[in-house]
Design a protein around this motif. Structure first.
Motif, short mmCIF file in Angstrom:
data_model
loop_
_atom_site.label_atom_id
_atom_site.label_comp_id
_atom_site.label_asym_id
_atom_site.label_seq_id
_atom_site.Cartn_x
_atom_site.Cartn_y
_atom_site.Cartn_z
N PRO A 372 0.82 -1.23 0.00
CA PRO A 372 0.00 0.00 0.00
C PRO A 372 0.85 1.27 0.00
N THR A 373 1.99 1.24 0.68
CA THR A 373 2.82 2.45 0.76
C THR A 373 3.43 2.82 -0.59
N ASP A 374 3.62 1.82 -1.47
CA ASP A 374 4.19 2.11 -2.79
C ASP A 374 3.22 2.87 -3.67
N LYS A 375 1.94 2.81 -3.33
CA LYS A 375 0.96 3.55 -4.12
C LYS A 375 1.25 5.04 -4.08
N TYR A 376 1.71 5.53 -2.91
CA TYR A 376 1.99 6.95 -2.77
C TYR A 376 3.09 7.39 -3.72
N LYS A 398 -14.67 10.08 2.83
CA LYS A 398 -13.73 10.43 3.89
C LYS A 398 -12.43 9.65 3.78
N THR A 399 -12.53 8.36 3.42
CA THR A 399 -11.32 7.54 3.32
C THR A 399 -10.43 8.05 2.20
N PHE A 400 -11.02 8.34 1.05
CA PHE A 400 -10.25 8.85 -0.09
C PHE A 400 -9.66 10.21 0.24
N GLU A 401 -10.45 11.07 0.89
CA GLU A 401 -9.95 12.39 1.27
C GLU A 401 -8.73 12.27 2.18
N LYS A 402 -8.82 11.41 3.17
CA LYS A 402 -7.70 11.23 4.10
C LYS A 402 -6.46 10.75 3.36
N GLU A 403 -6.65 9.82 2.43
CA GLU A 403 -5.53 9.30 1.65
C GLU A 403 -4.90 10.40 0.79
N MET A 404 -5.73 11.20 0.15
CA MET A 404 -5.22 12.25 -0.73
C MET A 404 -4.52 13.37 0.05
N ALA A 406 -3.03 13.08 2.90
CA ALA A 406 -1.74 12.53 3.35
C ALA A 406 -0.74 12.54 2.21
N LEU A 407 -1.19 12.25 1.01
CA LEU A 407 -0.32 12.27 -0.16
C LEU A 407 0.16 13.68 -0.48
N LEU A 408 -0.74 14.66 -0.38
CA LEU A 408 -0.37 16.04 -0.70
C LEU A 408 0.62 16.61 0.30
N GLY A 409 0.50 16.21 1.56
CA GLY A 409 1.43 16.70 2.57
C GLY A 409 1.42 18.22 2.65
N GLU A 410 2.57 18.83 2.43
CA GLU A 410 2.70 20.29 2.52
C GLU A 410 2.47 20.99 1.18
N ARG A 411 2.13 20.23 0.15
CA ARG A 411 1.90 20.86 -1.16
C ARG A 411 0.68 21.78 -1.11
N LYS A 412 0.75 22.87 -1.86
CA LYS A 412 -0.37 23.80 -1.94
C LYS A 412 -1.44 23.23 -2.87
N TYR A 413 -2.69 23.48 -2.52
CA TYR A 413 -3.79 23.06 -3.38
C TYR A 413 -4.95 24.03 -3.21
N ASN A 414 -5.83 24.04 -4.21
CA ASN A 414 -7.04 24.85 -4.16
C ASN A 414 -8.23 23.95 -3.83
N ARG A 415 -9.28 24.57 -3.31
CA ARG A 415 -10.51 23.85 -3.01
C ARG A 415 -11.67 24.49 -3.77
N PHE A 416 -12.50 23.62 -4.37
CA PHE A 416 -13.69 24.10 -5.09
C PHE A 416 -14.88 23.29 -4.59
N ASP A 417 -15.96 23.99 -4.21
CA ASP A 417 -17.17 23.33 -3.72
C ASP A 417 -18.20 23.28 -4.85
N TYR A 418 -18.49 22.08 -5.30
CA TYR A 418 -19.45 21.87 -6.39
C TYR A 418 -20.86 21.84 -5.83
N ARG A 419 -21.80 22.48 -6.53
CA ARG A 419 -23.19 22.50 -6.09
C ARG A 419 -24.11 22.11 -7.25
N TYR A 420 -25.14 21.36 -6.91
CA TYR A 420 -26.17 20.97 -7.89
C TYR A 420 -27.51 21.21 -7.23
N GLU A 421 -28.37 22.03 -7.86
CA GLU A 421 -29.64 22.40 -7.23
C GLU A 421 -30.79 22.29 -8.21
N HIS A 422 -31.96 21.92 -7.68
CA HIS A 422 -33.22 21.96 -8.42
C HIS A 422 -33.97 23.23 -8.04
#
Length: 608
Positions: A372-376, A398-404, A406-422
């Motif tokens: 599993p560690t080699d996946k990183y 949540k599991t995928f988020e935690k994994e990602m 941990a992978l990103l570590g100190e790297r910078k990233y942006n966040r975008f909140d997707y919305r779908y409405e009726h």
């Protein structure tokens, strides 16, 4: 002064305890009704007990995992206590407010929702004793008149999926599966590794002829079983193996037969395991390939371990086992101890075909499952030089988020909140329901190499986000702008989803990192599938492919590569590549290769 402080503490505690909000999510599990509560930071078992009006002991009994304490964002189940207000409508008010529906044979709650175009949530709210996964023939369902015709098919499907996901978040021994069109008792029993009788028994005696699309079935929790195999084996006494001692494997002369022992749990409590039968059948085809291509002679003996360490010990000590030169299996780590001692004594290799071995350390052991560690390390190459954006939705994995993260570590990233409405649009006194989605064009209108990671857990939301990205890409390009540069790092769970448009994988250059890959239309897979179908009358599964790989890699290696511990050479029997190396501080020879599957915009797939 002391009494004043004590009063203040009580006041603060009362304020805090009152901050816990009772969940509005209710499910049925094995006929019992539960709230599903998502634990928030700072919440305590005492506070939850007070909020829901049950004892701490009752909550603990309903959630065995709480022996490790409350974990933030974890879902737990809390027994539902009636407030005594259900069913108090007068007959007159009942007739005025509701229509009544009586369940027919095989009818599902999803089908009822579609028949009346009414939200599933409304049906559950209006029918206090309604178990959505177990409707009874002739059961009365109240249908709220004002809600008839208000729910779309997509909305009902999303609510049904949400209910399934909620059940799975608080279930242990079983998981829940929504039956798709074309699925049968036979196909489902094969998919989940149980007999048709066991599948029926799991679902209150359901018969094959009564199976309907849209039904929600209880099935074995495969992920929990896999986790148990990987993480919950009993500790093995390391003093019984020669840790640190290097063995010298000798290659066989090409004219000498190879004696192979295949140790599989072919039966459990007297029932045949179809998964391991498929592995065995794939192994046999692998031997055929070895004999045809190399001309080697192989003497194979299949042993049924019955998933018992004691039985494995008896097999090793039997006269028939003497002279074995290659051991493939056993599958479970708790059965390895006697096998490893035998292998070290006679300096012969042992192949672990499926499990990630965590506690056994020996130069005799070859592990086909990658670490599993080699996946990183594999995924980390995707991050270099990329502008990274995490796309969030209403419900996240949540599991995928935690994994990602941990992978990103100190790297910078942006966040975008997707919305779908009726929303409703009024036009000439007619109401039409329309939807609106977040515009993803701003994510693409840059000159960067973009990497998008979608955190959504809901199948429909994943499909919508992928479609929105592809649409934004097309619109920007159509306006004569520079074509956006981006890829999407996919969650391997998407491959199990049935409602995702697979064309979106190509349009968005989705990349998966997986332990195994076998694409049905690849030439090698087509040839194997045809041979398997001709030999055994059925299409192969992943177990079949892995059985083939084990035979095709290790049997020829016994005549050459084994002398060099098979290190530094890549093996690709079908489509998945294996590369065996030692991990720092361990003697085991482990497959260190994860397969990176790239969906290209020209509708081709490449493997790395």
């Amino acid at each position: 002064m002391r009494s004043i402080c004590f009063a203040i503490l009580l006041t603060l505690w009362g304020f805090y305890a009152g901050a816990i909000e009772r969940s509005q999510t209710v499910v049925y599990i094995n006929g019992e009704k539960y709230y599903v509560h998502t634990v928030r930071a700072g919440e305590t078992l005492y506070g939850l007990a007070k909020c829901y009006g049950v004892s701490e002991q009752v909550i603990q009994k309903s959630n065995p995992s709480l022996t490790e304490g409350l974990k933030t964002d974890a879902n737990i189940r809390i027994p539902y206590l009636s407030n005594g207000k259900e069913g108090n409508l007068s007959p007159k008010k009942l007739r005025k407010t509701f229509d009544q529906h009586y369940v027919s044979k095989g009818e599902t709650l999803y089908a009822i929702s579609r028949r009346y175009e009414i939200p599933i949530a409304t049906l559950m709210a209006d029918n206090a004793d309604l178990d959505p996964t177990h409707l009874k023939l002739g059961q009365r369902i109240l249908i709220r008149k004002k809600q008839i015709g208000t729910e779309s098919e997509a909305g009902a499907l999303k609510q049904w999926e949400d209910y399934r996901n909620t059940l799975n978040s608080v279930s242990d021994s079983v998981a829940y599966h929504i039956v798709q069109a074309g699925e049968t008792f036979y196909s489902l029993s094969r998919r989940f590794g149980i007999s048709e009788l066991e599948l029926g028994n799991l679902n209150n005696g359901l018969k094959a002829e009564d199976l309907k699309a849209g039904a929600m079935l209880r099935v074995p929790n495969i992920e929990a079983q896999a986790k148990s195999i990987a993480h919950e084996q009993p500790l093995i006494d390391s003093t019984t193996t020669r840790s640190g001692v290097q063995l010298e494997f000798r290659a066989l002369p090409t004219n000498k037969p190879l004696k192979v022992a295949l140790l599989l749990p072919m039966s459990d409590n007297g029932k045949l395991s179809e998964n391991y039968m498929e592995f065995y059948q794939g192994f046999l085809l692998g031997l055929d390939s070895v004999k045809m291509r190399n001309g080697y002679s192989v003497d194979l003996t299949l042993y049924d371990t019955r998933r018992s360490a004691d039985n494995v010990k008896q097999i090793i000590e039997s006269p028939q086992f003497a002279g074995t030169q290659l051991i493939v299996g056993p599958v479970y780590e708790e059965e390895l101890q006697p096998v490893i001692r035998y292998a070290e004594k006679y300096e012969i290799p042992v192949v672990s075909p499926l499990a990630n071995i965590t506690r056994t350390n020996s130069d005799a052991l070859f592990q086909m499952a990658p670490l599993p560690t080699d996946k990183y390390e594999k995924v980390a190459t995707l991050l270099e030089g990329k502008q990274i954006t995490l796309i969030y939705a209403e419900k996240i994995d949540k599991t995928f988020e935690k994994e990602m993260l941990a992978l990103l570590g100190e790297r910078k990233y942006n966040r975008f909140d997707y919305r779908y409405e009726h929303h409703l649009v009024h036009n000439d006194n007619n109401e039409k329901k329309k939807s609106s989605t977040s515009d993803l064009s701003p994510l693409l209108e840059n000159q960067e190499d973009n990497l998008f990671i979608i955190m959504a857990s809901d199948e429909i939301e994943v499909d919508r986000i992928l479609a929105a990205l592809a649409s934004a890409d097309t619109n920007i390009t159509a306006r004569g702008r520079t074509a956006p540069r981006y890829v999407v790092l996919g969650n391997t769970k998407w491959n199990r989803y049935t409602n995702i448009d697979r064309a979106m994988f190509f349009k968005n250059r989705v990349i998966f990192t997986s332990t195994y890959h076998a694409k049905r239309d690849a030439a090698t897979i087509v040839a194997f599938d045809a041979a398997y179908l001709q030999s055994f009358g059925a299409l192969p599964t992943l177990y079949s492919y892995r059985g083939y790989d084990a035979a095709a890699i290790f049997c020829p290696a016994m005549y050459n590569d084994i002398e060099y511990n098979m290190e530094g050479k890549r093996y690709t029997p079908l489509q998945t590549t294996y590369l065996f190396k030692k991990q720092d501080g361990r003697d085991n020879h482990i497959n260190r290769n994860w397969t990176q599957v790239r969906y290209n915009k020209d509708y081709t797939i490449t493997l790395d």
